[in-house]
Design a protein around this motif. Structure first.
Motif, mmCIF file in Angstrom:
data_model
loop_
_atom_site.group_PDB
_atom_site.id
_atom_site.type_symbol
_atom_site.label_atom_id
_atom_site.label_comp_id
_atom_site.label_asym_id
_atom_site.label_seq_id
_atom_site.Cartn_x
_atom_site.Cartn_y
_atom_site.Cartn_z
ATOM 1 N N SER A 126 -23.708 10.991 9.301
ATOM 2 C CA SER A 126 -23.050 12.101 8.606
ATOM 3 C C SER A 126 -22.695 11.709 7.171
ATOM 4 O O SER A 126 -21.916 10.785 6.949
ATOM 5 N N LEU A 127 -23.258 12.438 6.227
ATOM 6 C CA LEU A 127 -22.930 12.164 4.825
ATOM 7 C C LEU A 127 -21.484 12.514 4.483
ATOM 8 O O LEU A 127 -20.835 11.770 3.734
ATOM 9 N N PRO A 128 -20.913 13.622 4.991
ATOM 10 C CA PRO A 128 -19.504 13.896 4.692
ATOM 11 C C PRO A 128 -18.573 12.781 5.171
ATOM 12 O O PRO A 128 -17.615 12.421 4.489
ATOM 13 N N GLY A 129 -18.870 12.226 6.365
ATOM 14 C CA GLY A 129 -18.050 11.132 6.864
ATOM 15 C C GLY A 129 -18.162 9.903 5.980
ATOM 16 O O GLY A 129 -17.168 9.222 5.699
ATOM 17 N N ARG A 130 -19.362 9.615 5.549
ATOM 18 C CA ARG A 130 -19.555 8.475 4.647
ATOM 19 C C ARG A 130 -18.862 8.715 3.294
ATOM 20 O O ARG A 130 -18.273 7.809 2.716
ATOM 21 N N GLN A 131 -18.956 9.949 2.804
ATOM 22 C CA GLN A 131 -18.321 10.262 1.524
ATOM 23 C C GLN A 131 -16.803 10.134 1.624
ATOM 24 O O GLN A 131 -16.143 9.675 0.689
ATOM 25 N N LEU A 132 -16.248 10.533 2.770
ATOM 26 C CA LEU A 132 -14.814 10.388 2.972
ATOM 27 C C LEU A 132 -14.408 8.922 2.894
ATOM 28 O O LEU A 132 -13.416 8.573 2.237
ATOM 29 N N PHE A 133 -15.182 8.070 3.558
ATOM 30 C CA PHE A 133 -14.881 6.644 3.526
ATOM 31 C C PHE A 133 -14.998 6.088 2.106
ATOM 32 O O PHE A 133 -14.160 5.300 1.658
ATOM 33 N N LEU A 134 -16.032 6.518 1.393
ATOM 34 C CA LEU A 134 -16.210 6.053 0.020
ATOM 35 C C LEU A 134 -15.045 6.507 -0.859
ATOM 36 O O LEU A 134 -14.551 5.745 -1.707
ATOM 37 N N SER A 135 -14.567 7.719 -0.654
ATOM 38 C CA SER A 135 -13.435 8.234 -1.426
ATOM 39 C C SER A 135 -12.158 7.455 -1.105
ATOM 40 O O SER A 135 -11.353 7.152 -2.007
ATOM 41 N N GLU A 136 -11.957 7.132 0.177
ATOM 42 C CA GLU A 136 -10.772 6.357 0.560
ATOM 43 C C GLU A 136 -10.840 4.949 -0.022
ATOM 44 O O GLU A 136 -9.814 4.361 -0.368
ATOM 45 N N ALA A 137 -12.051 4.401 -0.125
ATOM 46 C CA ALA A 137 -12.204 3.079 -0.756
ATOM 47 C C ALA A 137 -11.783 3.145 -2.222
ATOM 48 O O ALA A 137 -11.089 2.254 -2.731
ATOM 49 N N GLN A 138 -12.181 4.207 -2.912
ATOM 50 C CA GLN A 138 -11.772 4.381 -4.300
ATOM 51 C C GLN A 138 -10.254 4.567 -4.402
ATOM 52 O O GLN A 138 -9.606 4.029 -5.308
ATOM 53 N N GLY A 139 -9.688 5.324 -3.447
ATOM 54 C CA GLY A 139 -8.236 5.501 -3.444
ATOM 55 C C GLY A 139 -7.507 4.206 -3.193
ATOM 56 O O GLY A 139 -6.465 3.934 -3.811
ATOM 57 N N LEU A 140 -8.033 3.374 -2.296
ATOM 58 C CA LEU A 140 -7.407 2.086 -2.014
ATOM 59 C C LEU A 140 -7.452 1.186 -3.242
ATOM 60 O O LEU A 140 -6.458 0.533 -3.589
ATOM 61 N N ALA A 141 -8.602 1.134 -3.902
ATOM 62 C CA ALA A 141 -8.700 0.335 -5.132
ATOM 63 C C ALA A 141 -7.716 0.840 -6.179
ATOM 64 O O ALA A 141 -7.070 0.047 -6.875
ATOM 65 N N GLY A 142 -7.583 2.179 -6.273
ATOM 66 C CA GLY A 142 -6.622 2.741 -7.218
ATOM 67 C C GLY A 142 -5.197 2.342 -6.903
ATOM 68 O O GLY A 142 -4.384 2.110 -7.812
ATOM 69 N N ARG A 143 -4.861 2.253 -5.617
ATOM 70 C CA ARG A 143 -3.506 1.826 -5.238
ATOM 71 C C ARG A 143 -3.251 0.381 -5.668
ATOM 72 O O ARG A 143 -2.170 0.053 -6.173
ATOM 73 N N PHE A 144 -4.226 -0.480 -5.433
ATOM 74 C CA PHE A 144 -4.076 -1.866 -5.871
ATOM 75 C C PHE A 144 -3.896 -1.927 -7.392
ATOM 76 O O PHE A 144 -3.033 -2.658 -7.895
ATOM 77 N N ASN A 145 -4.710 -1.168 -8.116
ATOM 78 C CA ASN A 145 -4.593 -1.139 -9.576
ATOM 79 C C ASN A 145 -3.221 -0.655 -10.004
ATOM 80 O O ASN A 145 -2.595 -1.217 -10.913
ATOM 81 N N SER A 146 -2.727 0.396 -9.335
ATOM 82 C CA SER A 146 -1.443 0.991 -9.702
ATOM 83 C C SER A 146 -0.284 0.045 -9.434
ATOM 84 O O SER A 146 0.605 -0.121 -10.275
ATOM 85 N N VAL A 147 -0.277 -0.590 -8.251
ATOM 86 C CA VAL A 147 0.810 -1.516 -7.926
ATOM 87 C C VAL A 147 0.790 -2.702 -8.887
ATOM 88 O O VAL A 147 1.835 -3.150 -9.373
ATOM 89 N N HIS A 148 -0.407 -3.205 -9.172
ATOM 90 C CA HIS A 148 -0.497 -4.308 -10.134
ATOM 91 C C HIS A 148 0.045 -3.885 -11.489
ATOM 92 O O HIS A 148 0.763 -4.661 -12.146
ATOM 93 N N GLN A 149 -0.281 -2.665 -11.921
ATOM 94 C CA GLN A 149 0.203 -2.195 -13.213
ATOM 95 C C GLN A 149 1.719 -2.091 -13.230
ATOM 96 O O GLN A 149 2.356 -2.402 -14.247
ATOM 97 N N GLN A 150 2.312 -1.672 -12.120
ATOM 98 C CA GLN A 150 3.766 -1.598 -12.062
ATOM 99 C C GLN A 150 4.390 -2.985 -12.150
ATOM 100 O O GLN A 150 5.425 -3.171 -12.800
ATOM 101 N N LEU A 151 3.757 -3.963 -11.505
ATOM 102 C CA LEU A 151 4.251 -5.337 -11.615
ATOM 103 C C LEU A 151 4.075 -5.855 -13.043
ATOM 104 O O LEU A 151 4.947 -6.557 -13.569
ATOM 105 N N ALA A 152 2.951 -5.504 -13.664
ATOM 106 C CA ALA A 152 2.724 -5.929 -15.048
ATOM 107 C C ALA A 152 3.742 -5.288 -15.984
ATOM 108 O O ALA A 152 4.216 -5.932 -16.934
ATOM 109 N N THR A 153 4.078 -4.024 -15.738
ATOM 110 C CA THR A 153 5.102 -3.352 -16.544
ATOM 111 C C THR A 153 6.443 -4.035 -16.384
ATOM 112 O O THR A 153 7.195 -4.213 -17.355
ATOM 113 N N GLN A 154 6.749 -4.445 -15.170
ATOM 114 C CA GLN A 154 8.005 -5.162 -14.938
ATOM 115 C C GLN A 154 8.006 -6.506 -15.665
ATOM 116 O O GLN A 154 9.024 -6.923 -16.222
#
Length: 656
Positions: A126-154
């Protein structure tokens, strides 16, 4: 009559002085650091007359402040401790909120990531299922980037705050030195300048809010101030300067320097207490560890998923490609080491991640003991590793690999004495990114498939083989040539032997237990079960058109619970979720401890302040009573003079 007049006049003067002192106390009731004063009064020397010694009145010999050195020191010490804990608590409360937040924290992202993977496993085509997983991977990477940025701001805030505090310390140090000079000059008159002494004590108390200081009385009404392990901040009327400067090893972190004359000393590791000590303790003990723990998790996610995807086939029948960016790319490695200012060589170090499962959360200090050899100090526990040789090959003594890092094969022209700071995990979370663009590229299928021959007489079955290790990246043409035809020979006791002629293999197997074999550098694992008979055959072939195959996806899902972190030095290790949970738990524990310590220190400060105030602070009720008393004293002394005048007038009148 003159004696009586002088006695009354001395009383007027004494009463006036007492009234002035009392008025001074009342008007300074709200002045910070003010110690109430009292006039010290004594009788004048008596004069001899025919009737004996007669008093000659009174005089004020001194005006003293009501002061207790021990209580003042106690206030200063508790002020420093309370300020340090308060500054530490403010920062760690913010970090605790960032890491535990369901909106921005990593735990929620990891759960959604694996949930999407599970959804796609149920229908791997299923391509929609794969796309969902790919989108969640991008969201997870974004969370890591965001938390790191907050630590860098601190971290940036800490740098700004440390600069501000250093400036305040320098200003107050100059103020104390000025008071020393003024007090020494005023004390030359033989009396203590009470208001100047109070002002100096208050300046030192304010200084203690920023940094812990040691006060040494010089015995001549001047004091010296020291910070750290005895570094002079104020000596007599000379004051040193506290300033911030980009770190020699890491310009992104400011160090504290004490500048005295033409010399500057780094005192970052020596400072304790006060706001500055609290900020430094938080940065060293908490923030750096949070950076490193977060980075280690992001490296493990990228490495483990990329490796596992590289063992499968995608929807297009191609070998798997990377989901996340390469953890050993130039962009990653540029952030992992920095040469210390003053190195004789400007060569860079390439710090490669060899095994994310054995990474620590420590930074390292590397020192070249010759042009090719170096030792490494692990900052967390001060353990010295090595010596290592950049030219040593794998398996040779001195091969430059430790704690999951690989520093072998360096090509720079290093020189003895060169020093480097290694931060292999600190900046990793900011670089985590998804590089896969198409859901078809997700390699959910296993590259090989197995089946029992239809001509078999027994009931033996084989599960589908998994590729456990192999060259990276896989070569599609080599995979297609890895087919094996096994023939089974039964031993009659639940065991047997699988053999093949091309390639020549002989494998002892136990029914129901996994076994493995290797062909052309590729290692596979499979299980034979049931009741196979002699001569039964089982074939393993390339998985052509495995659209509905989710075996490699199942292996990806297994990474959710596998111990893929913290396996250094023989440790059992822990999973990705447990790794982040451990970070959150540690920060939460430190936060709870900080709250308790802050409350305790504030209570101790309040008690110390009350103790000091009970002795030195102005009590308006007492001063009002004294004001009435000295007013009556003044009026009575004036009455003495009036009586002396009346008696004198009577005497003059009687002589006319």
């Amino acid at each position: 009559m003159a004696d009586l007049f002088n006695i009354g006049l001395s009383g007027l003067r004494a009463a006036q002085t007492n009234l002035s002192v009392t008025g001074q106390n009342i008007t300074n009731v709200s002045t910070p650091g003010y110690s109430r004063q009292t006039a010290i009064q004594t009788a004048n020397p008596p004069g001899y007359s025919g009737a004996g010694y007669m008093g000659t009145g009174t005089k004020v010999v001194d005006v003293q402040r009501i002061y207790n050195q021990f209580l003042t020191n106690q206030v200063r010490t508790t002020t420093s401790a309370a300020a340090a804990n308060h500054a530490y608590n403010i920062q760690i409360e913010e970090l605790n909120s960032t890491l535990s937040s369901t909106a921005s924290g990593i735990t929620t992202g990891l759960k959604s990531y694996f949930a999407a993977l599970q959804t796609s496993i149920e229908d791997p085509a299923s391509l929609p299922g794969r796309q969902l997983f790919l989108s969640e991977a991008q969201g997870l990477a974004g969370r890591f980037n965001s938390v790191h940025q907050q630590l860098a701001t601190q971290n940036q805030f800490l740098n700004q705050q440390m600069t501000t505090v250093a400036e305040q310390v320098s200003r107050l140090a100059v103020s104390v030195a000025g008071y020393n000079d003024a007090i020494s000059k005023a004390a030359a008159n033989g009396a203590a300048p009470n208001d100047l002494l109070d002002a100096r004590d208050e300046a030192i108390r304010q200084l203690s809010e920023y940094v812990s200081v040691t006060v040494v009385d010089q015995g001549d009404n001047s004091i010296n101030l020291f910070i750290g392990s005895g570094q002079p901040l104020v000596v007599g009327k000379e004051a040193s300067v506290l300033q911030t400067k980009p770190g020699l090893s890491d310009p992104g972190r400011l160090d504290i320097q004490l500048v005295s004359g033409n010399s500057a000393q780094d005192v970052s590791d020596l400072i304790s207490g006060g706001e500055l000590g609290g900020l430094l303790r938080y940065r060293d003990d908490v923030l750096d560890q949070a950076f490193n723990a977060l980075g280690r998790i992001s490296l493990a996610i990228a490495s483990e998923f990329n490796q596992q995807l590289g063992k499968g086939l995608d929807l297009n029948g191609q070998v798997g490609s990377d989901l996340f960016g390469d953890i050993n790319s130039d962009a990653y490695m540029d952030l992992r080491s920095r040469g210390r200012e003053g190195n004789r060589s400007d060569a860079a170090l390439d710090v490669r991640i060899a095994d994310t499962s054995t990474l620590s959360t420590s930074d390292y200090e590397l020192t070249f003991t010759s042009d090719t050899e170096f030792t490494v100090r692990r900052v967390n526990d001060n353990r010295v590793l090595g010596p290592f040789d950049v030219n040593a090959a794998e398996g040779e003594p001195g091969y430059a690999a430790f704690d999951g890092l690989d520093l072998s094969g360096q090509t720079g022209n290093y020189m003895e004495g060169d020093r480097y700071l290694l931060t292999p995990t600190r900046n990793a979370a900011q670089s985590l990114s998804v590089v896969m663009t198409e859901p078809q590229q997700l390699a959910f299928a296993s590259p090989m498939t197995a089946q029992a021959s239809l001509d078999n007489r027994g009931t033996g079955n084989v599960n589908q083989p998994l590729l456990t290790s192999g060259p990276q990246p896989l070569d599609l043409d080599r995979l297609k040539a890895l087919g094996v035809e096994f023939s089974y020979a039964d031993n009659g006791d639940g065991t047997g032997v699988l053999t093949s002629t091309n390639p020549p293999l002989s494998i002892d197997v136990t029914l129901g237990q996994p076994f493995s074999w290797e062909v052309d550098g590729h290692e596979f694992s499979m299980t034979l079960s049931g009741k196979p008979l002699d001569g039964d055959s089982f074939s393993v072939d390339f998985n052509s058109g495995g659209v509905a195959d989710n075996r490699n996806a199942l292996a990806l899902a297994g990474l959710q619970t596998q111990q893929v972190l913290g396996k250094g030095e023989g440790a059992r290790g822990f999973s990705l979720l447990d790794g982040y949970g451990d970070l959150v738990q540690k920060v939460a524990t430190f936060t709870a401890q900080s709250r308790t310590e802050t409350e305790a220190n504030m209570a101790m400060l309040a008690q110390a302040t009350n103790n000091r105030n009970s002795v030195s602070a102005v009590n308006l009720d007492e001063e009002a009573a004294s004001l009435i008393q000295f007013e009556q004293y003044y009026n009575a002394s004036a009455q003495i003079i009036q009586v002396a005048r009346t008696v004198f007038d009577t005497l003059i009148s009687s002589m006319r």
